[in-house]
Design a protein around this motif. Structure first.
Motif, PDB file in Angstrom:
ATOM      1  N   ALA A  37       1.466   3.155  -0.902  1.00 31.44           N
ATOM      2  CA  ALA A  37       1.956   2.862   0.451  1.00 31.44           C
ATOM      3  C   ALA A  37       3.460   3.100   0.545  1.00 31.44           C
ATOM      4  O   ALA A  37       3.948   3.633   1.546  1.00 31.44           O
ATOM      5  CB  ALA A  37       1.615   1.423   0.829  1.00 31.44           C
TER       6      ALA A  37
ATOM      7  N   LEU B 118       3.712  -4.906   1.985  1.00 27.14           N
ATOM      8  CA  LEU B 118       2.776  -3.898   2.467  1.00 27.14           C
ATOM      9  C   LEU B 118       2.506  -4.074   3.953  1.00 27.14           C
ATOM     10  O   LEU B 118       2.507  -3.114   4.728  1.00 27.14           O
ATOM     11  CB  LEU B 118       1.463  -3.978   1.682  1.00 27.14           C
ATOM     12  N   ILE B 119       2.282  -5.318   4.362  1.00 29.49           N
ATOM     13  CA  ILE B 119       2.052  -5.597   5.785  1.00 29.49           C
ATOM     14  C   ILE B 119       3.279  -5.223   6.601  1.00 29.49           C
ATOM     15  O   ILE B 119       3.182  -4.653   7.693  1.00 29.49           O
ATOM     16  CB  ILE B 119       1.676  -7.080   5.989  1.00 29.49           C
TER      17      ILE B 119
ATOM     18  N   ARG C 205       4.043   6.747   0.732  1.00 32.16           N
ATOM     19  CA  ARG C 205       3.591   7.354   1.985  1.00 32.16           C
ATOM     20  C   ARG C 205       4.479   6.979   3.171  1.00 32.16           C
ATOM     21  O   ARG C 205       4.782   7.829   4.017  1.00 32.16           O
ATOM     22  CB  ARG C 205       2.145   6.939   2.277  1.00 32.16           C
ATOM     23  N   TYR C 206       4.899   5.723   3.233  1.00 32.90           N
ATOM     24  CA  TYR C 206       5.576   5.245   4.434  1.00 32.90           C
ATOM     25  C   TYR C 206       7.097   5.161   4.303  1.00 32.90           C
ATOM     26  O   TYR C 206       7.775   4.761   5.243  1.00 32.90           O
ATOM     27  CB  TYR C 206       5.021   3.868   4.842  1.00 32.90           C
TER      28      TYR C 206
ATOM     29  N   LEU D 202       5.462  -2.924   5.847  1.00 35.70           N
ATOM     30  CA  LEU D 202       5.539  -1.469   5.922  1.00 35.70           C
ATOM     31  C   LEU D 202       4.564  -0.903   6.952  1.00 35.70           C
ATOM     32  O   LEU D 202       4.880   0.039   7.681  1.00 35.70           O
ATOM     33  CB  LEU D 202       5.234  -0.856   4.551  1.00 35.70           C
ATOM     34  N   LEU D 203       3.377  -1.473   7.001  1.00 41.09           N
ATOM     35  CA  LEU D 203       2.324  -0.932   7.859  1.00 41.09           C
ATOM     36  C   LEU D 203       2.464  -1.339   9.315  1.00 41.09           C
ATOM     37  O   LEU D 203       1.969  -0.646  10.209  1.00 41.09           O
ATOM     38  CB  LEU D 203       0.953  -1.369   7.335  1.00 41.09           C
ATOM     39  N   THR D 204       3.123  -2.466   9.573  1.00 42.73           N
ATOM     40  CA  THR D 204       3.156  -2.987  10.946  1.00 42.73           C
ATOM     41  C   THR D 204       4.532  -2.948  11.595  1.00 42.73           C
ATOM     42  O   THR D 204       4.652  -2.654  12.780  1.00 42.73           O
ATOM     43  CB  THR D 204       2.647  -4.443  10.970  1.00 42.73           C
TER      44      THR D 204
END
Length: 440
Positions: free
Chosen positions: A53, A183-184, A56-57, A186-188
């Motif tokens: 992750a 992670l959260i 990727r981000y 990064l994703l949100t």
């Protein structure tokens, strides 16, 4: 649950409870090994998801900065610990009737706290030298380092007390349980301060692991045993050779990242450390599922000069370690193209040959580690130190010459070459030692 009785001189009840060697049979060891592998698998899966992750981000430079911070903490743990655990754990395993477990553990943990205070300014200066000191909150890194140092030693004590499940649960809390938080993010939220978010989450996990570890050995901490500088002198004198070996081994693992950073920048470190994170997986599984289970038996057999059990245990460690490592290598080699498809970054895909070379290097390294433990069990620490003093500076010199010209592929080739050379030299030493013993 009742707190176990305290360990004092003349009382070994708690230590025997924590070290139930006589009650652990093959089934028990197999179950402990399997459970430990499951916990380590969850740990590594969490780390895999996190690094993928992150790759990727974020950009490779962010991955590289995170990898450098992890490397600094990892090496600093060995510097701060002084490898005194090699003295205290040997004493506990070999002389569990003397009731000195609490004394050893308390003095060791206090020594870790003292060396941490001495090392902290040096670590800050090294961050300034690398030019990364202003890119993260150093106070956070210092707090993480203290918790990581304590967690490392607590995990080692649980392992030598024949509690591998508890030790690996501690490692899971310390190494992966906190990773869903960044992670959260990064994703949100796509936070602008990704590194500080990671550091805060890491601190929570490392602190929780320390609390768990201290609770698990609370029977050794309830009564103050006192601190003597003479103990520190005895412990360091015993551990001095292995301290040099362990420190140089960490330099062997990770110093190439610093050379890459100084010559090529943090983006290249990000790509290289991405592949290292996966290639190093086999070592983690082998240490957890094979070495941690068989090493106490090997140490006891060597201590008692039981050549039959010692040879059988070392052979089993070698066979199972290589079989497990080879199986993991095949799975990683087959799965990496899929992971690269998830990352979707040309910088990583273009460096795939580096990954295959790192897999080969780690297979050679694992074979060398087993031979290393064969020498370690016989207390050949001085020989191990001499090998490290020859091989690792040679690897550093080669990297300094090779990396500016061949990049991270040159670093991976150097790693595999030095691992092969180290395996060969240690293998010769172990064979010579066997012949000498058999001739007597």
């Amino acid at each position: 649950m009742a707190i176990p009785p305290l360990v004092t001189r003349g009382s070994s009840a708690t230590l025997r409870r924590f070290l139930p060697v006589g009650r652990i049979g093959r089934r028990g060891m197999a179950a402990a090994g399997a459970t430990s592998i499951v916990l380590r698998a969850l740990l590594l899966l969490g780390k895999f998801a996190f690094i993928v992750a992150l790759a990727r981000y974020t950009d490779p430079a962010t991955v590289g900065l995170y990898a450098l911070l992890v490397t600094i903490v990892t090496i600093a743990i060995y510097v701060i610990g002084l490898e005194i655990h090699t003295f205290t754990t040997r004493e506990i395993v070999s002389h569990d009737e003397d009731g000195r477990g609490a004394e050893h553990i308390q003095r060791h943990l206090l020594t870790v706290g003292g060396t941490f205070l001495v090392a902290l300014p040096v670590i800050y200066g090294f961050g300034r030298f690398l030019g990364i000191a202003g890119k993260f909150d150093f106070a956070l890194l210092g707090a993480i380092l203290l918790c990581e140092c304590l967690g490392q030693e607590l995990g080692r004590y649980l392992m030598v007390m024949m509690r591998p499940v508890a030790s690996n649960l501690l490692q899971f809390i310390r190494g992966a349980a906190w990773m869903p938080i960044p992670l959260i993010a990064l994703l949100t939220m796509a936070p602008s301060h990704t590194i500080d978010t990671i550091l805060w989450s890491w601190l929570v996990g490392a602190a929780a692991a320390c609390i768990y570890g201290l609770w698990m050995i609370r029977g050794f901490l309830g009564r103050w045993q006192g601190y003597r500088l003479a103990w520190l002198g005895e412990a360091f004198l015993s551990a001095r050779h292995y301290f040099v070996v362990a420190l140089l081994t960490q330099v062997q693992y990770y110093s190439d990242r610093f050379i890459v950073q100084r010559t090529m920048g943090e983006s290249s470190v990000g790509v290289y450390s991405f592949y290292q994170s996966f290639a190093n997986t086999m070592m983690a599984f082998v240490q957890t599922g094979v070495v941690a289970v068989l090493l106490p038996r090997l140490l006891r057999a060597a201590k008692q000069d039981d050549r039959i059990v010692e040879r059988a245990t070392l052979k089993a460690m070698f066979v199972w370690s290589l079989a497990l490592a080879l199986a993991i290598s095949i799975m990683l080699a087959g799965g990496m193209p899929f992971l690269l498809g998830q990352v979707r970054k040309a910088a990583y895909a273009g460096a795939l040959p580096v990954f295959y070379m790192l897999l080969l290097g780690n297979l050679l390294l694992i074979a060398g580690i087993v031979v290393h433990y064969g020498l370690y069990a016989r207390r050949r620490d001085a020989d191990l130190m001499r090998v490290s003093l020859c091989i690792i500076p040679l690897g550093l010199l080669i990297n300094i010459l090779v990396i500016p010209r061949f990049g991270i592929l040159g670093a991976s080739i150097t790693f595999a070459t030095t691992a092969l050379l180290e395996l060969a030299i240690k293998g010769v030493l172990l064979r010579q030692l066997d012949r000498t013993k058999d001739a007597r």
